[in-house]
Motif scaffolding. Structure first.
Motif, short mmCIF file in Angstrom:
data_model
loop_
_atom_site.label_atom_id
_atom_site.label_comp_id
_atom_site.label_asym_id
_atom_site.label_seq_id
_atom_site.Cartn_x
_atom_site.Cartn_y
_atom_site.Cartn_z
N ILE A 41 0.85 -1.20 0.00
CA ILE A 41 0.00 0.00 0.00
C ILE A 41 0.88 1.25 0.00
N ILE A 180 -3.78 -5.46 6.26
CA ILE A 180 -4.93 -5.78 7.13
C ILE A 180 -6.16 -5.93 6.23
N SER A 211 -3.39 4.78 9.80
CA SER A 211 -3.50 4.15 8.48
C SER A 211 -3.70 5.15 7.35
N ILE A 341 2.00 17.30 10.68
CA ILE A 341 2.98 16.63 11.55
C ILE A 341 2.90 17.26 12.95
C1 LIG Z 1 -0.81 17.33 -0.60
C2 LIG Z 1 -0.33 17.13 0.79
C3 LIG Z 1 0.68 17.95 1.30
C4 LIG Z 1 1.10 17.80 2.63
N1 LIG Z 1 2.05 18.65 3.12
C5 LIG Z 1 2.39 18.58 4.42
C6 LIG Z 1 3.36 19.45 4.99
O1 LIG Z 1 3.98 20.27 4.29
N2 LIG Z 1 3.61 19.34 6.31
C7 LIG Z 1 2.98 18.44 7.11
O2 LIG Z 1 3.21 18.42 8.33
N3 LIG Z 1 2.12 17.57 6.59
C8 LIG Z 1 1.80 17.61 5.28
N4 LIG Z 1 0.92 16.71 4.76
C9 LIG Z 1 0.41 15.65 5.62
C10 LIG Z 1 1.48 14.57 5.77
O3 LIG Z 1 1.75 13.98 4.52
C11 LIG Z 1 1.02 13.48 6.74
O4 LIG Z 1 0.52 14.06 7.91
C12 LIG Z 1 2.16 12.59 7.13
O5 LIG Z 1 2.84 12.11 6.01
C13 LIG Z 1 1.65 11.43 7.94
O6 LIG Z 1 0.89 10.58 7.14
P1 LIG Z 1 0.29 9.29 7.83
O7 LIG Z 1 1.38 8.55 8.51
O8 LIG Z 1 -0.89 9.69 8.61
O9 LIG Z 1 -0.26 8.45 6.58
P2 LIG Z 1 0.54 7.60 5.46
O10 LIG Z 1 1.89 8.12 5.22
O11 LIG Z 1 -0.37 7.47 4.29
O12 LIG Z 1 0.71 6.17 6.14
C14 LIG Z 1 -0.36 5.27 6.21
C15 LIG Z 1 0.19 3.92 6.58
O13 LIG Z 1 -0.90 3.01 6.79
C16 LIG Z 1 -0.62 1.81 6.11
N5 LIG Z 1 -1.89 1.14 5.77
C17 LIG Z 1 -3.01 1.67 5.23
N6 LIG Z 1 -3.94 0.72 5.04
C18 LIG Z 1 -3.39 -0.45 5.47
C19 LIG Z 1 -3.83 -1.79 5.52
N7 LIG Z 1 -5.02 -2.18 5.06
N8 LIG Z 1 -2.99 -2.72 6.03
C20 LIG Z 1 -1.75 -2.39 6.49
N9 LIG Z 1 -1.28 -1.13 6.46
C21 LIG Z 1 -2.08 -0.18 5.95
C22 LIG Z 1 0.16 2.25 4.87
O14 LIG Z 1 0.87 1.19 4.29
C23 LIG Z 1 1.07 3.29 5.50
O15 LIG Z 1 2.18 2.66 6.08
C24 LIG Z 1 0.52 16.81 3.43
C25 LIG Z 1 -0.44 15.96 2.91
C26 LIG Z 1 -0.89 16.12 1.61
C27 LIG Z 1 -1.96 15.21 1.07
#
Ligand SMILES: Cc1cc2nc3c(=O)[nH]c(=O)nc-3n(C[C@H](O)[C@H](O)[C@H](O)COP(=O)(O)OP(=O)(O)OC[C@H]3O[C@@H](n4cnc5c(N)ncnc54)[C@H](O)[C@@H]3O)c2cc1C
Length: 493
Positions: A41, A180, A211, A341
């Motif tokens: 993913i 998952i 996720s 973040i």
């Molecule tokens: C356009 C854009 C710009 C951004 N710019 C900024 C910025 O400048 N500064 C900032 O602080 N934030 C920014 N963000 C937000 C930032 O990208 C996220 O807050 C940060 O990367 C954390 O993401 P996350 O860990 O929540 O999700 P993700 O990085 O998407 O991680 C999700 C995890 O869940 C896992 N997962 C999902 N479904 C399953 C499943 N069924 N089974 C097993 N594993 C699964 C995936 O494999 C992955 O490991 C931005 C977001 C976007 C969309």
């Protein structure tokens, strides 16, 4: 009776998952922390600009700055340059620094306005870190206790997740690779275990849902309603693309340039520039938005642009039963002020002290949820401020933003500033009054009357003090190394 959560399962290995796993393993040594992620993913892989609180997280996690910058191609960030937001051709800087006294007889901005001397330049010239940014200079802080300015970082999001993963594994976090496919529930509605595609099962006492946009537990399983902010913040897509750096200088700040139906980011890293165009799909089609992004790049694109879709808002409750959502799984505010973040860290900062005491009471969970909801709302208001003060009328987005009804909380703040020069702050603010002042001033939005408490200084005296502050700042900055030189020395350590 030992009431601690013995087995904590973190779902997802993006920045949220690995930050949570690192912090929980460090703070709760008696619990096991297991993280499940799926390479298939992958992670969202954007999110390259941060907020100064990241340094606090790094200190708590024992992260060395030089090692972190080396591992993530990181650079320093002193704030954000906003181009073309009030009208095309104008720009201003949102600094992480300060503008001296903000209220009372010595309010610096009040004297600056009253003196009204063109030779003083902009209010930004009264702020150390704004001047550092405008001249491309940087220097570390004498100490965390003695901080004449504040700063954050830019980094490669994928490298950062990998860096945190290595650290978390060293701290004893167990990693499970797998997708998952099902979630088993407890009799009270909470989560009992996760089923992986290969048939393995992962049981836990507490699940941290990281996720991403899938919001596997909080959204899909527990069906927690989403508070949708897209009426106020209608941007809902982004094209993202890295480009080759051009020219020798690395700017120690992010740039956000307003475009026809959104805005473009520019984030300088040591090996490349991160670019994106965040836009409202109801006002511009995807192809045109993509072309507008490509026209913004300083150098050749290094990959095909990638499209991301999102809705600005958050889960109404981030903690339900034994599930706590963090990161994109709990909500997302469009990235104008790089706050995602920050919200992850803030969630962890609120959560960990409760977990350290054992199992929290219903009232504590309610308090956590109310606090997180207020934080999303406060940041929402701050982001709306950047748009609603615009004088642009050259696109439907800008006309909508300038005329829409504002959330009451923001309408009150704007009123308090306009009527009385008061930078009102609520509880759970992410941005302090200096940040609010930077946006008001940058957008040319000044109070109708001076604060009645402002001292009636003779004009000459006020002018002399402002000139002196400006000169002191200019001299300090002139003695600092350039951002490039400082960074090079730091990563060579
Ligand atoms: C356009 C854009 C710009 C951004 N710019 C900024 C910025 O400048 N500064 C900032 O602080 N934030 C920014 N963000 C937000 C930032 O990208 C996220 O807050 C940060 O990367 C954390 O993401 P996350 O860990 O929540 O999700 P993700 O990085 O998407 O991680 C999700 C995890 O869940 C896992 N997962 C999902 N479904 C399953 C499943 N069924 N089974 C097993 N594993 C699964 C995936 O494999 C992955 O490991 C931005 C977001 C976007 C969309």
């Amino acid at each position: 009776m030992d009431t601690a959560y013995k087995r904590i399962v973190v779902v997802g290995g993006g920045a949220a998952g690995w930050m949570a796993a690192t912090a929980l393993a460090t703070a709760l040594p008696a619990s096991t922390v297991e993280l499940v992620e799926s390479e298939e993913i992958g992670i969202v892989g954007v999110g390259e600009a941060t907020f100064p609180s990241i340094r606090h997280f790094h200190r708590l996690a024992g992260i060395d700055e030089a090692e972190f910058l080396r591992a993530t191609n990181g650079t320093y960030k002193l704030g954000i340059e906003f181009r073309d937001w009030r009208i095309q051709g104008e720009s201003y800087f949102h600094t992480f620094g300060d503008f001296g006294d903000l209220t009372g007889p010595d309010a610096l901005w009040g004297h600056f306005r009253r003196v009204g001397d063109a030779g003083l330049g902009t209010l930004g010239e009264q702020c150390l870190s704004s001047v550092m940014a405008s001249q491309g200079r940087f220097q570390g802080l004498p100490s965390e206790e003695n901080k004449p300015f504040n700063y954050a970082y830019h980094f490669d999001a994928a490298l950062y997740a990998g860096f945190l993963r290595a650290l978390a594994l060293k701290r004893g976090v167990r990693r499970t690779e797998g997708r998952i496919v099902d979630v088993a529930r407890r009799a009270d509605g909470g989560v009992a275990s996760l089923k992986l595609a290969d048939g393995r099962e992962l049981a836990g006492d507490l699940f941290i849902d990281c996720s991403g946009f899938a919001s596997l537990l909080l959204g899909r399983t527990l069906d927690v309603p989403f508070a949708d902010f897209s009426h106020w913040l209608p941007v809902d897509r982004a094209w993202a693309v890295p480009s080759e750096p051009s020219g020798p200088a690395l700017t120690p700040y992010t740039r956000a340039t307003a475009l026809e139906a959104g805005w473009a980011w520019r984030i300088p890293l040591r090996n490349r520039v991160g670019n994106g165009h965040v836009f409202a799909s109801r006002y511009i089609d995807e192809e045109r938005a993509r072309d507008q992004l490509l026209a913004q790049l300083d150098g050749p694109a290094l990959a095909e642009p990638r499209l991301l879709r999102f809705t600005t808002g958050h889960r109404q409750r981030c903690w339900v039963h034994n599930v706590v959502g963090l990161g994109l799984a709990s909500g997302f505010l469009e990235p104008l002020e790089s706050t995602s973040i920050f919200l992850i860290q803030s969630g962890l900062g609120n959560l960990i002290p409760l977990l350290q005491k054992g199992r929290p009471t219903t009232a504590e969970v309610g308090g956590y949820n109310a606090g997180m909801a207020r934080q999303f709302e406060r940041i929402r208001d701050f982001i709306i401020l950047h748009y609603c003060l615009t004088a642009r009328r050259d696109g439907e987005l800008w006309r909508h933003m300038a005329s829409m009804e504002l959330p009451e909380t923001l309408a009150y703040k704007i009123h308090a500033w306009r009527q009385a020069g008061v930078l009102h702050q609520y509880q759970w603010e992410g941005f302090d009054a200096n940040s609010w002042l930077a946006i008001h001033a940058g957008m040319g939005h000044w109070p109708e009357r001076a604060d009645p408490e402002l001292a009636e200084l003779p004009r000459d005296e006020a002018l002399r003090a402002l000139r002196q502050r400006r000169e002191t700042i200019a001299a300090l900055v002139a003695a600092m190394p350039t951002h490039d030189a400082y960074l090079r020395r730091m990563v060579a350590r």
